[in-house]
Design an enzyme around this catalytic site. Structure first.
Site, mmCIF file in Angstrom:
data_model
loop_
_atom_site.group_PDB
_atom_site.id
_atom_site.type_symbol
_atom_site.label_atom_id
_atom_site.label_comp_id
_atom_site.label_asym_id
_atom_site.label_seq_id
_atom_site.Cartn_x
_atom_site.Cartn_y
_atom_site.Cartn_z
ATOM 1 N N GLU A 1 -47.700 29.413 -84.267
ATOM 2 C CA GLU A 1 -47.788 30.307 -83.111
ATOM 3 C C GLU A 1 -47.895 31.782 -83.461
ATOM 4 O O GLU A 1 -48.591 32.541 -82.788
ATOM 5 C CB GLU A 1 -46.572 30.110 -82.176
ATOM 6 C CG GLU A 1 -46.615 28.836 -81.357
ATOM 7 C CD GLU A 1 -45.957 27.652 -82.039
ATOM 8 O OE1 GLU A 1 -45.795 27.696 -83.278
ATOM 9 O OE2 GLU A 1 -45.593 26.693 -81.346
ATOM 10 N N ALA B 1 -50.185 23.668 -77.792
ATOM 11 C CA ALA B 1 -50.506 23.984 -76.399
ATOM 12 C C ALA B 1 -51.985 24.352 -76.339
ATOM 13 O O ALA B 1 -52.575 24.749 -77.346
ATOM 14 C CB ALA B 1 -49.641 25.145 -75.931
ATOM 15 N N GLY C 1 -46.951 23.332 -80.048
ATOM 16 C CA GLY C 1 -46.313 22.495 -79.016
ATOM 17 C C GLY C 1 -46.310 21.016 -79.392
ATOM 18 O O GLY C 1 -45.436 20.262 -78.961
ATOM 19 N N GLU D 1 -43.370 20.675 -81.533
ATOM 20 C CA GLU D 1 -42.186 20.794 -80.663
ATOM 21 C C GLU D 1 -41.960 19.517 -79.852
ATOM 22 O O GLU D 1 -40.823 19.121 -79.607
ATOM 23 C CB GLU D 1 -42.354 22.001 -79.733
ATOM 24 C CG GLU D 1 -42.275 23.322 -80.485
ATOM 25 C CD GLU D 1 -42.718 24.502 -79.642
ATOM 26 O OE1 GLU D 1 -43.889 24.541 -79.229
ATOM 27 O OE2 GLU D 1 -41.880 25.392 -79.377
HETATM 28 N N1 COA Z 1 -55.863 24.387 -77.915
HETATM 29 C C1 COA Z 1 -57.093 24.235 -77.396
HETATM 30 N N2 COA Z 1 -58.104 23.623 -78.046
HETATM 31 C C2 COA Z 1 -57.847 23.144 -79.278
HETATM 32 C C3 COA Z 1 -56.573 23.282 -79.884
HETATM 33 C C4 COA Z 1 -55.554 23.927 -79.142
HETATM 34 N N3 COA Z 1 -54.320 24.077 -79.631
HETATM 35 N N4 COA Z 1 -56.620 22.717 -81.112
HETATM 36 C C5 COA Z 1 -57.879 22.253 -81.265
HETATM 37 N N5 COA Z 1 -58.613 22.505 -80.156
HETATM 38 C C6 COA Z 1 -60.021 22.175 -79.902
HETATM 39 C C7 COA Z 1 -60.962 23.103 -80.657
HETATM 40 O O1 COA Z 1 -61.135 24.305 -79.963
HETATM 41 C C8 COA Z 1 -62.222 22.251 -80.700
HETATM 42 O O2 COA Z 1 -62.821 22.302 -79.426
HETATM 43 P P1 COA Z 1 -64.446 22.433 -79.319
HETATM 44 O O3 COA Z 1 -64.974 21.218 -79.996
HETATM 45 O O4 COA Z 1 -64.693 22.461 -77.845
HETATM 46 O O5 COA Z 1 -64.798 23.689 -80.042
HETATM 47 C C9 COA Z 1 -61.670 20.850 -80.867
HETATM 48 O O6 COA Z 1 -60.312 20.884 -80.407
HETATM 49 C C10 COA Z 1 -61.680 20.359 -82.298
HETATM 50 O O7 COA Z 1 -60.935 21.288 -83.084
HETATM 51 P P2 COA Z 1 -61.508 21.944 -84.434
HETATM 52 O O8 COA Z 1 -60.754 23.218 -84.663
HETATM 53 O O9 COA Z 1 -63.004 22.018 -84.391
HETATM 54 O O10 COA Z 1 -61.082 20.820 -85.497
HETATM 55 P P3 COA Z 1 -60.758 21.016 -87.033
HETATM 56 O O11 COA Z 1 -60.652 19.646 -87.601
HETATM 57 O O12 COA Z 1 -61.719 21.966 -87.663
HETATM 58 O O13 COA Z 1 -59.318 21.740 -87.079
HETATM 59 C C11 COA Z 1 -57.021 22.084 -86.428
HETATM 60 C C12 COA Z 1 -58.171 21.076 -86.602
HETATM 61 C C13 COA Z 1 -55.872 21.336 -85.762
HETATM 62 C C14 COA Z 1 -56.574 22.601 -87.798
HETATM 63 C C15 COA Z 1 -57.492 23.256 -85.565
HETATM 64 O O14 COA Z 1 -58.074 22.741 -84.370
HETATM 65 C C16 COA Z 1 -56.393 24.209 -85.144
HETATM 66 O O15 COA Z 1 -55.981 25.034 -85.953
HETATM 67 N N6 COA Z 1 -55.941 24.152 -83.879
HETATM 68 C C17 COA Z 1 -55.023 25.083 -83.291
HETATM 69 C C18 COA Z 1 -53.624 24.906 -83.856
HETATM 70 C C19 COA Z 1 -52.676 25.917 -83.228
HETATM 71 O O16 COA Z 1 -52.742 27.097 -83.446
HETATM 72 N N7 COA Z 1 -51.744 25.377 -82.432
HETATM 73 C C20 COA Z 1 -50.724 26.158 -81.804
HETATM 74 C C21 COA Z 1 -51.070 26.438 -80.387
HETATM 75 S S1 COA Z 1 -49.769 27.357 -79.612
#
Ligand code: COA
Length: 258
Positions: free
Chosen positions: A134, A66, A111, A114
């Site tokens: 989460e 999400a 999400g 999910e």
């Molecule tokens: N919600 C909002 N933005 C998200 C996101 C999310 N769940 N997941 C990634 N993004 C955004 C980042 O903020 C970043 O935005 P920016 O360029 O404006 O800063 C962009 O997507 C790229 O992500 P980044 O984290 O820089 O890539 P990465 O390759 O270093 O890492 C992940 C990839 C997937 C490991 C990491 O983005 C992550 O941990 N995301 C969140 C996962 C999470 O907790 N999901 C559960 C949500 S309830």
């Protein structure tokens, strides 16, 4: 509804829904989920669609959860509403009378994971990574993860994924039954299409009935065995049944209108 966050394309009776926020790891904002619900709901009455594939744009993410930026300031009421609305989307997918495949092309977190769980089948690319992180954010999963993960991989493995927040790579996902098959990134969509094409060549009515019966195994309102008796009996009144049984007896391939 015009779509801002997803792409849709129908070819050979397969609707492909592509989550299209590549720069945000295809994070699922509220509007995006409503767009998926709209596309899946419309497909139910669209005779040109017999099956659905959901995938993510690019090669890095199916959906990384999400949209954290969107919900980080939500109140209790807004959080509850977010979850309730999300559940409706995911039920629409799970209850789709047309089979829905998640073609998981990278991160499927929170999400995003999910969303794959609500689909009927999950195919993954070799770089796919599943997880429910989460609790790192101070919330439990809110789009059905605590329920469907248990249904798919069992309580012990589900709790391990939910409580450790460790990601599960494609091979482990295959090993624990979280995905049905793993392909190279290049082949993920073509192999998913191949498998869905085979499924949709079969009786659309019986496909719908199988999905309904299996779903009723997991609902408290219905007894799945009773659903099966009802669906089995009703099938005898359909043209698909006449065609399927006639084709067998006439030693030919059944033609269900594709
Ligand atoms: N919600 C909002 N933005 C998200 C996101 C999310 N769940 N997941 C990634 N993004 C955004 C980042 O903020 C970043 O935005 P920016 O360029 O404006 O800063 C962009 O997507 C790229 O992500 P980044 O984290 O820089 O890539 P990465 O390759 O270093 O890492 C992940 C990839 C997937 C490991 C990491 O983005 C992550 O941990 N995301 C969140 C996962 C999470 O907790 N999901 C559960 C949500 S309830």
């Amino acid at each position: 509804m015009s779509y801002q966050n997803i792409l849709t394309n129908t070819e050979d009776n397969i609707l492909t829904i592509t989550i299209n926020r590549e720069d945000k790891m295809n994070a699922l904002n509220i509007q995006l989920l409503q767009e998926i619900k709209d596309a899946v709901t419309k497909a139910q009455n669209d005779n040109t669609v017999r099956g659905i594939i959901i995938t993510g744009a690019g090669t890095k993410a199916f959906a990384a959860g999400a949209d954290i930026a969107e919900f980080s300031n939500f109140s209790v009421a807004e959080g509850t509403e977010m979850s309730r609305a999300g559940h409706e989307v995911f039920f629409a997918i799970e209850r789709s009378s047309k089979p829905v495949i998640a073609a998981v092309n990278g991160f499927a977190l929170g999400g995003g994971c999910e969303l794959t769980l609500a689909c009927h089948l999950r195919y993954a690319s070799e770089n796919a990574k599943f997880g429910q992180p989460e609790i790192n954010l101070g919330v439990p999963p809110g789009y059905g993860g605590t329920q469907r993960l248990v249904q798919i991989v069992g309580k012990g493995r589900a709790l391990e994924i939910l409580l450790t927040t460790n990601t599960v790579d494609a091979q482990k996902a295959l090993h624990i039954g979280l995905v049905n098959e793993v392909f190279s990134s290049e082949e993920l969509i073509s192999e998913s299409r191949k498998r869905l094409s085979k499924i949709i060549s079969k009786s659309p009515n019986a496909i719908k009935q199988v999905i309904n019966c299996v779903n009723d195994h997991f609902t408290s309102q219905h007894n799945g065995f009773e659903t099966e008796i009802k669906e089995f009996g009703e099938a005898f009144g359909t043209s698909d049944f006449k065609e399927g049984t006639s084709a067998f007896l006439e030693k030919r391939k059944a033609n269900f209108g594709l």
